[in-house]
Enzyme design. Structure first.
Site, PDB file in Angstrom:
ATOM      1  N   SER A   1       0.793  -1.234   0.000  1.00 60.71           N
ATOM      2  CA  SER A   1       0.000   0.000   0.000  1.00 60.71           C
ATOM      3  C   SER A   1       0.817   1.271   0.000  1.00 60.71           C
ATOM      4  O   SER A   1       0.271   2.335  -0.298  1.00 60.71           O
ATOM      5  CB  SER A   1      -0.893   0.004   1.234  1.00 60.71           C
ATOM      6  OG  SER A   1      -1.796  -1.034   1.107  1.00 60.71           O
TER       7      SER A   1
HETATM    8  S1  VPP Z   1      -5.458  -2.355   5.168  1.00 60.65           S
HETATM    9  O1  VPP Z   1      -3.011  -0.981   3.569  1.00 60.65           O
HETATM   10  O2  VPP Z   1      -1.599  -1.325   7.100  1.00 60.65           O
HETATM   11  O3  VPP Z   1      -2.983  -0.897   8.754  1.00 60.65           O
HETATM   12  O4  VPP Z   1      -4.326  -5.364   1.945  1.00 60.65           O
HETATM   13  O5  VPP Z   1      -0.856  -8.579   1.517  1.00 60.65           O
HETATM   14  O6  VPP Z   1      -3.959  -7.734  -0.855  1.00 60.65           O
HETATM   15  O7  VPP Z   1      -4.161  -8.958  -3.274  1.00 60.65           O
HETATM   16  N1  VPP Z   1      -3.123  -3.110   5.941  1.00 60.65           N
HETATM   17  N2  VPP Z   1      -2.805  -4.540   3.380  1.00 60.65           N
HETATM   18  N3  VPP Z   1      -2.723  -7.401   1.308  1.00 60.65           N
HETATM   19  N4  VPP Z   1      -2.054  -8.893  -0.384  1.00 60.65           N
HETATM   20  N5  VPP Z   1      -2.124  -9.867  -3.002  1.00 60.65           N
HETATM   21  C1  VPP Z   1      -4.116  -3.375   4.928  1.00 60.65           C
HETATM   22  C2  VPP Z   1      -4.917  -1.682   6.682  1.00 60.65           C
HETATM   23  C3  VPP Z   1      -3.683  -2.442   7.090  1.00 60.65           C
HETATM   24  C4  VPP Z   1      -3.536  -3.276   3.573  1.00 60.65           C
HETATM   25  C5  VPP Z   1      -2.576  -2.111   3.521  1.00 60.65           C
HETATM   26  C6  VPP Z   1      -4.590  -0.236   6.404  1.00 60.65           C
HETATM   27  C7  VPP Z   1      -5.948  -1.864   7.740  1.00 60.65           C
HETATM   28  C8  VPP Z   1      -2.670  -1.483   7.698  1.00 60.65           C
HETATM   29  C9  VPP Z   1      -3.320  -5.471   2.591  1.00 60.65           C
HETATM   30  C10 VPP Z   1      -2.522  -6.759   2.570  1.00 60.65           C
HETATM   31  C11 VPP Z   1      -3.023  -7.588   3.738  1.00 60.65           C
HETATM   32  C12 VPP Z   1      -1.830  -8.306   0.857  1.00 60.65           C
HETATM   33  C13 VPP Z   1      -4.167  -8.365   3.619  1.00 60.65           C
HETATM   34  C14 VPP Z   1      -2.313  -7.527   4.899  1.00 60.65           C
HETATM   35  C15 VPP Z   1      -1.106  -9.946  -0.779  1.00 60.65           C
HETATM   36  C16 VPP Z   1      -0.882  -9.943  -2.249  1.00 60.65           C
HETATM   37  C17 VPP Z   1      -3.074  -8.549  -1.207  1.00 60.65           C
HETATM   38  C18 VPP Z   1      -4.572  -9.096   4.726  1.00 60.65           C
HETATM   39  C19 VPP Z   1      -2.736  -8.252   5.993  1.00 60.65           C
HETATM   40  C20 VPP Z   1      -3.159  -9.137  -2.547  1.00 60.65           C
HETATM   41  C21 VPP Z   1      -2.166 -10.499  -4.311  1.00 60.65           C
HETATM   42  C22 VPP Z   1      -3.850  -9.052   5.925  1.00 60.65           C
HETATM   43  C23 VPP Z   1      -1.355  -9.717  -5.298  1.00 60.65           C
HETATM   44  O8  VPP Z   1      -1.375  -2.383   3.414  1.00 60.65           O
END
Ligand code: VPP
Length: 554
Positions: free
Chosen positions: A277
């Site tokens: 992100s």
């Molecule tokens: S949202 O903002 O940083 O506080 O979505 O690793 O999504 O499609 N992190 N991270 N996803 N993958 N592939 C979240 C938040 C939190 C978000 C971010 C702001 C509450 C934060 C993600 C991350 C994820 C992810 C998902 C982290 C892997 C690769 C994908 C679930 C942890 C994805 C395929 C749990 C290409 O950073």
């Protein structure tokens, strides 16, 4: 006539004898000259200091005890005293001299303190001599280990900036011609062929005080969250200078013996990872540049997922209908993905490439990694979407920090320098100043009440930044419970001066979100660094007027 001839004979005879005697000396001399040797005089290696002249690497004089085995063989009765004085055991000494019996030179002990060398000389053991050398000393210890790298026993740079600036630091050794007798004893210094030229001092862009702050806070966070490792980089937004660069676990370059290869690589420039992100601001920047979006344009991220062909991308929750600013503040993958679908792929690729993502920075640091930025011509639709929220590309911590410095510098990218720069470089424009400013405003909300980065706040200063929680990729997929937790930001948001990335690799505590793990490190480092660098606060609570009046101030 006869007497003349007799005189000639006498003269000739005298001459012959005379030549024989003098020649003998001369030939003997020549014979000794067979032992005419050039001896190297090591040069003093230049000192490395931080930007304020604080010493970071100093070469201190040490002595190395060496022996001529042939000569020492004649003084066996003194070996025990010698071994004791040098703290060597007799078998070792005997074995070493035996294995080098035919040679004239063998080290007995390297880098002993000059005082100890004096005592060894005082024993006046035949064949034992002292050679003046230099040993590197790193006053900051492990605080700047990865940056500086280290030199080997011969004081030659092996890693880090010691290696990068070897030619600048090493100086030129001197030489002298000595006559040695049959046993290799220096009997006379014939001539100094050349004086050693000392190496030049090297002043880095690093601020040792900031380096220490980053080291302390990153180390504490890696321990608190039981992370496998951590990395942090601080850049000067205007000049592109590296003010601090830290990796955990750190290593102390003063104790070279304990080093293993993977311990002393400078991960901040050698390791690459999917930024997740933290690159969303650059996707939004493209949306703003093309005019397809404004900060308040609404995007429907419901139901919190988006199908792209056979694939589905997800948000951690359904944010529904939100504006572009909120896509950043809440870090919506779906929001970023939809923007990516509505801008030309090459514009998305170009923005990332121009911001230096996935490319060497040209910093000159040894072993710097380039990373990966797959060309848009090879993208499937899903690639275009996941690229927009940071997957399918690989960057280093230095590259990612530099990209945030672009946002802080009003959309201009600057060269990275590990040395002080006289004039802030002009740099090259990557996005319009308007768009950079709009993105910076969104990044401020990401650190505000509504955002995920509130933990990065710094009292008295406006902070612009972005969290990232990236599931670590494995062969053919992503780990379920191993993450990179990041925070990248720029302060003060109103007049950007510093850009910093904090990343913890695989935190094993009960929290792993970037906001929970990396944000606080950013906040603590910056609240110290901004004051250290005398950077004026830009977010003091406005005192109500009557208070000012009470204070007797206009
Ligand atoms: S949202 O903002 O940083 O506080 O979505 O690793 O999504 O499609 N992190 N991270 N996803 N993958 N592939 C979240 C938040 C939190 C978000 C971010 C702001 C509450 C934060 C993600 C991350 C994820 C992810 C998902 C982290 C892997 C690769 C994908 C679930 C942890 C994805 C395929 C749990 C290409 O950073």
């Amino acid at each position: 006539m006869l007497s003349g001839m007799a005189l000639a004979v006498v003269l000739l005879a005298w001459r012959a004898v005379d030549l024989q005697v003098r020649d003998k000396d001369f030939l003997q001399g020549q014979g000794d000259a067979r032992y005419l040797r050039e001896v190297v005089i090591p040069a003093h290696r230049g000192m490395i200091t931080d930007r304020n002249g604080e010493p970071l690497a100093i070469s201190t004089p040490v002595d190395s005890i060496w022996a001529n085995p042939q000569e020492l063989a004649l003084a066996r009765e003194q070996w025990p005293a010698l071994a004791r004085q040098l703290d060597l055991d007799m078998e070792w000494l005997q074995d070493r001299l035996a294995r080098n019996a035919g040679r004239e030179f063998v080290y007995l002990k390297r880098h002993v303190p000059p005082a100890q060398a004096e005592e060894v000389l005082a024993l006046s053991v035949p064949g034992v001599s002292v050679q003046r050398e230099y040993r590197r000393y790193y006053p900051a210890g492990e605080v700047a280990g990865h940056l500086l790298g280290f030199t080997n026993i011969d004081d030659i740079g092996q890693e880090g900036l010691e290696l990068a600036y070897e030619d600048w630091l090493k100086g030129t050794p001197g030489g002298m011609r000595v006559i040695k007798d049959r046993l290799g004893r220096i009997v006379e210094t014939v001539e100094r062929i050349s004086e050693p030229v000392p190496g030049r001092d090297l002043r880095l862009s690093i601020d040792r005080r900031v380096q220490y702050l980053v080291y302390r806070e990153l180390k504490a966070a890696v321990q608190e969250h039981r992370a496998a490792s951590g990395t942090a980089v601080v850049l000067d937004v205007r000049s592109g200078e590296v003010l601090a660069m830290v990796n955990q676990p750190a290593f102390n370059p003063n104790n070279r013996g304990t080093l293993r290869g993977d311990h002393y690589r400078n991960r901040a420039v050698t390791d690459v990872f999917e930024p997740g992100s933290t690159v969303k601001p650059f996707t939004v920047a493209v949306g703003l540049e093309t005019g397809a979006y404004q900060p308040h344009t609404l995007i429907d991220t419901g139901p919190g997922s988006l199908r792209v062909g056979p694939n589905t991308i997800r948000d951690v929750r359904n944010y529904g209908l939100i504006d572009v600013s909120t896509v950043i503040a809440k870090s919506s993958n779906v929001g970023a993905g939809k923007i990516a679908m509505n801008v030309p792929p090459e514009r998305l690729y170009r923005m990332f490439a121009d911001a230096g993502l996935g490319a060497m920075t040209g910093s000159g640091f040894p072993g710097e990694a380039g990373g990966l930025l797959p060309h848009f011509g090879r993208w499937y639709p899903i690639d275009r979407v996941t690229f927009s929220f940071g997957y399918g590309l690989a960057v280093s911590a230095l590259q990612l920090t530099r990209a945030y410095a672009v946002l802080g510098a009003g959309g201009v990218i600057k060269p990275i320098s590990f040395l002080p720069v006289r004039e802030p470089p002009i740099g090259e424009r990557v996005m319009s100043e308007r768009v950079a400013q709009q993105v910076m405003t969104m990044l401020e909300t990401a650190v505000g009440e509504e955002g995920t980065g509130g933990t990065a706040r710094v009292a008295g200063y406006r902070v612009a930044g972005k969290t990232g929680t990236v599931r670590k990729s494995t062969a053919g997929g992503y780990e379920e419970d191993r993450y990179l937790s990041m925070f990248a930001g720029v302060v003060p948001a109103s007049r950007p001066r510093l850009a910093m990335l904090v990343m913890l690799n695989d935190p094993r505590g009960d929290v792993y979100y970037g906001g929970a793990v990396a944000g606080p490190v950013f906040g603590r480092v910056m609240s110290g660094a901004l004051r250290l660098l005398d950077i004026a606060p830009d977010d003091l609570p406005t005192l109500p007027n009557q208070t000012l009046a009470l204070a007797g101030r206009p």
